[in-house]
Write a protein that holds these residues in place. Sequence first.
Motif, PDB file in Angstrom:
ATOM      1  N   GLU A 217      -1.345   4.000   5.408  1.00  0.00           N
ATOM      2  CA  GLU A 217      -2.667   4.334   4.890  1.00  0.00           C
ATOM      3  C   GLU A 217      -2.590   4.801   3.437  1.00  0.00           C
ATOM      4  OE1 GLU A 217      -6.545   7.107   6.040  1.00  0.00           O
ATOM      5  OE2 GLU A 217      -5.007   6.665   7.547  1.00  0.00           O
TER       6      GLU A 217
ATOM      7  N   VAL B 292      -9.638  -0.278  11.889  1.00  0.00           N
ATOM      8  CA  VAL B 292      -9.784  -0.606  10.470  1.00  0.00           C
ATOM      9  C   VAL B 292     -11.142  -0.144   9.949  1.00  0.00           C
ATOM     10  CG1 VAL B 292      -9.934  -2.504   8.812  1.00  0.00           C
ATOM     11  CG2 VAL B 292      -8.128  -2.507  10.550  1.00  0.00           C
TER      12      VAL B 292
ATOM     13  N   LEU C 172      -3.716  -5.442   9.977  1.00  0.00           N
ATOM     14  CA  LEU C 172      -4.236  -4.361   9.147  1.00  0.00           C
ATOM     15  C   LEU C 172      -4.130  -3.025   9.869  1.00  0.00           C
ATOM     16  CD1 LEU C 172      -7.341  -6.090   7.523  1.00  0.00           C
ATOM     17  CD2 LEU C 172      -4.964  -6.003   6.730  1.00  0.00           C
TER      18      LEU C 172
ATOM     19  N   TRP D 273      -9.784   2.405   7.285  1.00  0.00           N
ATOM     20  CA  TRP D 273      -9.360   1.711   6.069  1.00  0.00           C
ATOM     21  C   TRP D 273      -9.836   2.513   4.856  1.00  0.00           C
ATOM     22  CZ3 TRP D 273      -6.039  -2.242   5.557  1.00  0.00           C
ATOM     23  CH2 TRP D 273      -5.942  -2.868   4.310  1.00  0.00           C
TER      24      TRP D 273
ATOM     25  N   LEU E 287      -1.807   0.147   8.593  1.00  0.00           N
ATOM     26  CA  LEU E 287      -2.290   1.518   8.430  1.00  0.00           C
ATOM     27  C   LEU E 287      -1.419   2.513   9.193  1.00  0.00           C
ATOM     28  CD1 LEU E 287      -6.173   1.102   8.719  1.00  0.00           C
ATOM     29  CD2 LEU E 287      -4.832   1.469   6.637  1.00  0.00           C
TER      30      LEU E 287
ATOM     31  N   VAL F 113      -1.955   1.660   1.207  1.00  0.00           N
ATOM     32  CA  VAL F 113      -3.190   0.894   1.018  1.00  0.00           C
ATOM     33  C   VAL F 113      -4.111   1.616   0.040  1.00  0.00           C
ATOM     34  CG1 VAL F 113      -5.305   0.100   2.156  1.00  0.00           C
ATOM     35  CG2 VAL F 113      -3.084  -0.284   3.241  1.00  0.00           C
TER      36      VAL F 113
END
Length: 335
Positions: free
Chosen positions: A177, A212, A160, A216, A164, A180
């Motif tokens: 990023e 993350v 993850l 995230w 990103l 996502v």
Amino acid sequence: MRHFIMTLALIMAATCCPARTHKALKRQPVRLILDTDIGADYDDVGAMAVMHALADSGEVRILATVASNKDARVVPVIEAINAHYGRGDIAVGAPSGYFAPSITTWLHRTDWPGYISSHFAHPTDSTSLAPSAVDVYRKVLSKQKDGSVVVCSIGFFSNLKALLESGPDRWSKLSGEELVRRKVCLLVSMAGGFPRGYEFNVIKDAAAARAVAEHWPTRIIFSGFEIGKNIFTGNAVCDMPGDAESNPVKKAYQLALSEDDRPNGRESWDQTAVLVAIRGYLPWFGLRRGRLIIDEKGNNAWVGSADGPHAYLVAAVPYTRIAADIERLMTHQHR
């Protein structure tokens, strides 16, 4: 608090995300990417069984199953389980070109990952030969509708973080990023301990977990260590009808529990995350909202906030009921 939980449930129900369990409500299958460290523990096997049972019932479309663990047997085990449920064509991937842990089972006498990878068919000989997990993520996400994908992480955060940090490629002109943010509606992760913890999935790649947690761009729901440690499953899996030599889930649990000396079954951390990612947190759990804070060593703390981007699960029914519902899915027989 009750009013807050009900309000949050209604908000989440209005999105693609599976935060509700109203069975009468017809909805499209959840579009899921599973990110697993399978091999370090065998609750991942149970989590994959739950996922495939819900795929058989039409509740989820499995877009990809990627490994966050570089151990050589991880991808072969994932592929063997996918094939057992008639889904050998699911995209797989593994860490490539960036740090990720390489961890195998502590059960060296039975060595269930070695047994599964050597006795059940799989197309990839070793995890190192699998496509890049980041490439799989970017390819799959680029083809989905905006805001339509749920990511379920039941291992390390290595993939993850790398996703990103990824840049434009043949699949998308967006940064990782941005991709996502556009395509994912929710991340559900088995990680951390609440309100404070020092948990395996976090500490093994603390830098990735921290990245993350901080960057995230969608909501995250965490299933903490304290949830799964109270949910015991696996004995019914060992007793399922049929030959264990043709069922990698049954065989893995038979081998592991025979050496692990756990008469009540294995703790069920990862199954809770998969259940919530697909069916939602109700009626099994409530949510506490805020933000997860991770330091450089992997210690985690929690800052409560009504408008925080993160939430963690709290049990809303007896753990025995959660265990029974999970094990019912784990023992589903694919036809």
